[in-house]
Scaffold this motif. Structure first.
Motif, PDB file in Angstrom:
ATOM      1  N   GLY A  55       0.804  -1.209   0.000  1.00 56.97           N
ATOM      2  CA  GLY A  55       0.000   0.000   0.000  1.00 56.97           C
ATOM      3  C   GLY A  55       0.841   1.264   0.000  1.00 56.97           C
ATOM      4  N   ILE A  56       1.851   1.308   0.861  1.00 56.03           N
ATOM      5  CA  ILE A  56       2.716   2.487   0.919  1.00 56.03           C
ATOM      6  C   ILE A  56       3.482   2.651  -0.384  1.00 56.03           C
ATOM      7  CG2 ILE A  56       4.761   3.445   2.054  1.00 56.03           C
ATOM      8  CD1 ILE A  56       3.689   2.232   4.671  1.00 56.03           C
ATOM      9  N   SER A  57       3.921   1.535  -0.954  1.00 53.39           N
ATOM     10  CA  SER A  57       4.659   1.605  -2.216  1.00 53.39           C
ATOM     11  C   SER A  57       3.787   2.164  -3.332  1.00 53.39           C
ATOM     12  CB  SER A  57       5.171   0.211  -2.596  1.00 53.39           C
ATOM     13  OG  SER A  57       6.095  -0.265  -1.635  1.00 53.39           O
ATOM     14  N   PHE A  58       2.521   1.737  -3.381  1.00 53.27           N
ATOM     15  CA  PHE A  58       1.623   2.275  -4.405  1.00 53.27           C
ATOM     16  C   PHE A  58       1.422   3.778  -4.218  1.00 53.27           C
ATOM     17  CE2 PHE A  58      -2.767   3.698  -5.159  1.00 53.27           C
ATOM     18  CZ  PHE A  58      -2.742   3.717  -6.547  1.00 53.27           C
ATOM     19  N   LEU A  59       1.186   4.195  -2.980  1.00 56.97           N
ATOM     20  CA  LEU A  59       0.936   5.617  -2.732  1.00 56.97           C
ATOM     21  C   LEU A  59       2.132   6.475  -3.146  1.00 56.97           C
ATOM     22  CD1 LEU A  59      -0.847   5.372   0.745  1.00 56.97           C
ATOM     23  CD2 LEU A  59      -1.904   5.751  -1.503  1.00 56.97           C
TER      24      LEU A  59
END
Length: 441
Positions: free
Chosen positions: A310-314
């Motif tokens: 999730g953090i990587s996508f954001l």
């Protein structure tokens, strides 16, 4: 290539979006000029985790898709790390091969119809005139690069798990270099033909290109897409040093992802070229997201792994928008909306996530294995040789634009098959065996 084969030749071209070339004018540009694999890894991919660091990988002579991991590990090895047992039972993720080819075709569509520059010279006019409607969609094809990086994070984590450093090194070198060397020589030879309008780089720079280190050394690039391979090499080095060398494990991989994410953010804030070079803030989220998705594939649903993804996508979508978005301007070749950029980045993460979770096990067609095998050589040769083919088919033979586009892609896929069959399948196992047998005293 010289200045005639460099970044878009007109001020109306899409602004450069990737890292600057190593020095001097070069063919291709930044992320908008690449793919992969990518780039990319190849070989059949299995859901079975590796047995132990001592278990060597058994691969096909040339991996048709993604690397084949060793036999399953005992359940106790996974539970010892505080998570559910790793998956067992080999299941080829052929859908991942299909996704790789889709990403490569996206980039090809961008190079042939979604940008200005040398391809305009090949068509005789701007691709916007050749494809009045489709060119605005082709312009999004450069995002195939980000999809490649997510796939690469997944595959490198899988292929490096339980593998000694020497085996990992041999696997990467034998996978990347044979087709790359062949592509360098073919494109240099074709561009040296007197009737070809594009010029080759100097003999000295051509030799430097054989190392794949031309960008940091400041040499002109033979392949415009090679900047992605430079990003891949740096990722391999980080992963080898901090995961493969000490021994892959769930906690170590999670820590690696967390430290790299924070380090990349600090590098962006510090604005230090050396930190940017090593930690690659603009590409790190995609590699890290792929690693998180492999943890989900290996251990099942896990809050930490989903947090990494999730953090990587954001963060990744932020960099994609920052590099590719600009305000509407009729002087620019194309306009990509923020929503479109974010949607394609989300598609890449979602597609790999669904494959990791086994939602595409039904897509088990054998032709996908061949598709994965052709992706890397196709990616290497399609751009610059495509300029020559488009010029011959469209301007000299008078074929319609869409017919020329389709035939050019088919011819590049045919050349990719020849490179796979007669270069990769023959050289990869020889190089891999030689490097694995080397003893360091």
């Amino acid at each position: 290539m010289t200045a005639t084969a460099g970044a878009p030749a007109t001020p109306s071209a899409t602004p450069p979006t990737g890292p600057p070339p190593g020095g001097g004018p070069t063919p291709g540009g930044g992320p908008a000029d690449a793919v992969g694999d990518m780039v990319g890894d190849a070989g059949p991919i299995s859901a079975a985790p590796p047995a132990s660091p001592a278990s060597p990988t058994v691969a096909l002579p040339l991996p048709p898709a993604l690397p084949q991991p060793p036999a399953p590990a005992p359940a106790s090895a996974a539970t010892a790390e505080g998570s559910r047992p790793a998956r067992s039972g080999p299941v080829r993720l052929r859908a991942l091969d299909g996704l790789r080819l889709l990403a490569a075709l996206m980039v090809a569509a961008y190079h042939y119809g979604g940008r200005d520059g040398e391809i305009s010279q090949a068509w005789g006019t701007s691709p916007r005139e050749q494809f009045p409607t489709a060119s605005s969609y082709f312009a999004y094809g450069c995002l195939g690069v980000q999809i490649f990086f997510v796939i690469s994070g997944f595959v490198i984590c899988m292929s490096g798990w339980g593998r000694p450093l020497r085996s990992f090194f041999a696997s990467r070198v034998s996978r990347l270099y044979p087709a790359y060397w062949a592509a360098i020589l073919i494109i240099t030879a074709v561009f040296a033909l007197p009737w070809v309008a594009y010029k080759s780089v100097s003999p000295s720079d051509t030799l430097v290109n054989l190392t794949m280190l031309q960008q940091p050394l400041g040499a002109d690039r033979v392949l415009g897409v090679c900047w992605t391979l430079w990003a891949e090499l740096r990722f391999y080095a980080l992963f080898a040093l901090f995961v493969v060398l000490p021994g892959a494990g769930r906690q170590r991989v999670v820590l690696f992802c967390a430290v790299w994410t924070l380090g990349a953010a600090l590098a962006e804030a510090a604005n230090q070229p050396l930190l940017d070079l090593v930690l690659m803030p603009e590409y790190a989220p995609f590699f890290i997201g792929g690693i998180g998705l492999y943890l989900i594939h290996r251990y099942g649903h896990d809050a930490l792994a989903w947090g990494i993804v999730g953090i990587s996508f954001l963060i990744g979508q932020h960099y994609a928008v920052a590099e590719l978005w600009h305000a509407p301007n009729p002087s620019f070749f194309s306009y990509r909306s923020t929503l479109g950029i974010v949607a394609l980045v989300a598609f890449g993460f979602l597609a790999v996530a669904l494959i990791a979770l086994g939602k595409f096990q039904w897509a088990n067609w054998r032709w996908l294995t061949l598709a994965g095998a052709l992706t890397y050589p196709f990616y290497l040769v399609h751009e610059h040789l495509g300029w020559v083919v488009v010029g011959v088919l469209h301007r000299e033979l008078g074929l319609p634009s869409y017919t020329t586009l389709a035939l050019t892609i088919l011819l590049m896929l045919g050349l990719a098959w020849l490179l796979y069959r007669f270069v990769e399948q023959r050289l990869t196992p020889v190089i891999k065996k030689s490097l694995t047998a080397v003893r360091v005293r």
